[in-house]
Design an enzyme around this catalytic site. Structure first.
Site, short mmCIF file in Angstrom:
data_model
loop_
_atom_site.label_atom_id
_atom_site.label_comp_id
_atom_site.label_asym_id
_atom_site.label_seq_id
_atom_site.Cartn_x
_atom_site.Cartn_y
_atom_site.Cartn_z
N TYR A 149 0.79 -1.06 -0.10
CA TYR A 149 0.02 -0.09 0.16
C TYR A 149 0.86 1.23 0.01
O TYR A 149 1.83 1.37 0.56
CB TYR A 149 -1.04 0.02 1.41
N ASP A 154 -19.18 -14.81 -12.74
CA ASP A 154 -19.86 -16.29 -12.61
C ASP A 154 -19.48 -16.97 -11.32
O ASP A 154 -18.16 -17.06 -10.81
CB ASP A 154 -19.67 -17.08 -13.90
N TRP A 172 -8.61 7.36 -4.42
CA TRP A 172 -8.03 6.88 -3.38
C TRP A 172 -8.72 7.80 -2.13
O TRP A 172 -8.18 8.86 -2.31
CB TRP A 172 -6.34 7.10 -3.55
N LYS A 210 -17.80 -8.96 4.87
CA LYS A 210 -17.01 -7.93 5.69
C LYS A 210 -16.80 -8.56 7.03
O LYS A 210 -17.65 -8.79 7.76
CB LYS A 210 -17.41 -6.80 5.47
#
Length: 399
Positions: A97, A220, A337, A394
């Site tokens: 990152y 899919d 961002w 999540k």
């Protein structure tokens, strides 16, 4: 107003050199390592998920005990209640990152907690208040967190804590992308891939609230009909699998929905190309992730007939691709961002937006799937967040 209770220093497991470096580099409070039997200005001892080097999160992270931290006059000690595991958290630990703490470090970037105690100069916050770090701040994967009062934003307690913990990174990304690139009016349309992601679910609902149609693209998978039905219940107008879009003219599938002016891409590869195929002239595709780890490919027809022209600039993960407007009918590809957007001058503005998003949660107009996991089962939650157990909601740690 300060409520600072006396605590004793708890024995800490793990190499002392690791803890010393972690405390100095991340918490910037070397006093917290002194052995003091009692103090009126110390946080309780904390448990934290830490990593002393960058690499695969399931290999480099560990749950350890940390000693108390000094509470200075402008500090607020927060007992964390909940914190999610986001893809960006994983990327920070991996070292890929763009902005990340140097190890040793504590994981996590957003969350919600309850004020435990405050320094003598703190105003506006009291023990018992719920607060979130805003803008988000590193180190939320621990039971007690001490940071300056300016870091914290007070939120109402009348929403589920898991929503307060997750309201910034994903819902705010969805809101800003819908509002920052073009002016959308009721009746317009957007198209996106990664529609089952938290950002994707938020895009569907925020668009629906404003009368904007959403066209959603999914990979899919088994049980796809159930997934489609869930998204339509959130307000999705159309949901297609990638294989359904293997047709000569994808726009023939739109029916009465207008050609979308705005598209969102968090996947890359062929999925990004499908978003581009739906866009109208002068359309814009915003990329905010790259889950497939495949590059964005712009077709020849997009270059010729939609006049897409691009340049590469630093700033979005390793690179950010921006398609710049040359003529009126150009196709524009942009990158978003959130961390760059949430600069210090946006702090007040973003907090108002967060409050408005929490209002939608309270009114039942914004919801998304989450799985609440006890902090002690962090490794299980991490495995799910890493995709080891297939598609999962999540993961939100509960302290």
């Amino acid at each position: 107003m300060a409520l600072l209770r006396s605590v004793g220093v708890k024995a800490v497991k793990g190499p002392s050199s690791f803890l010393f470096t972690l405390t100095r580099k991340l918490l910037h409070r070397p006093q917290s390592l002194r052995t003091r039997p009692f103090s009126s200005a110390l946080s309780p001892p904390s448990k934290a998920v830490v990593y002393d080097l960058q690499g695969p999160p399931d290999s480099v992270t560990k749950l350890i005990d940390l000693p108390p931290v000094e509470i200075k006059e402008n500090d607020v000690c927060v007992k964390m209640l909940a914190a999610p595991i986001n893809p960006s958290d994983i990327n920070r630990i991996e070292g890929v990152y763009p902005v990340r703490p140097q190890p040793p470090a504590i994981g996590g970037y957003e969350g919600v907690g309850e004020v435990h105690s405050v320094g003598s100069a703190v105003t506006g916050l009291s023990p018992g208040d719920w607060v979130i770090p805003s803008p988000p701040s590193s180190g939320t994967w621990q039971t007690y967190l001490v940071k300056d009062q300016n870091v914290w934003h007070k939120v109402n307690k009348d929403v589920p804590m898991e929503y307060a913990a997750t309201i910034t990174v994903n819902p705010l990304t969805a809101l800003r992308m819908l509002e920052d690139y073009i002016t959308l009016n009721s009746g317009d349309a957007i198209v996106q891939n990664g529609a089952t992601s938290m950002v994707g679910q938020c895009v569907i609902q925020l668009a629906h609230v404003h009368g904007i149609h959403s066209i959603n693209i999914l990979r899919d998978r088994a049980g796809i009909d159930e997934v489609k039905e869930k998204l339509k219940k959130l307000g999705a107008d159309e949901v297609f699998t990638e294989s359904q879009l293997e047709v000569k003219n994808v726009k023939s599938l739109l029916g009465n929905i207008p050609e979308p002016a705005l598209g969102f891409n968090c996947v890359g590869g062929n999925s990004a190309s499908l978003v581009l195929k739906f866009l109208r002239q002068e359309g814009t595709m915003v990329t905010y992730g790259g889950m497939s780890k495949r590059p964005i490919t712009v077709s020849t027809s997009s270059f010729i007939f939609k006049q897409a022209i691009y340049h590469i600039s630093k700033g979005f993960q390793k690179t950010q691709v921006n398609i710049v407007l040359i003529e009126e009918k150009d196709l524009s590809l942009r990158g978003f961002w959130l961390q760059r957007w949430m600069t210090t001058d946006k702090a007040g503005e973003s907090r108002k937006m967060i409050d408005s998003l929490l209002d939608l949660v309270r009114d039942g107009k914004l919801k998304y799937e989450m799985e609440l996991v006890p902090f002690e089962k962090f490794k299980t939650a991490l495995d799910k967040a890493l995709g080891k157990l297939g598609s999962q909601p999540k993961q939100v740690l509960i302290f």
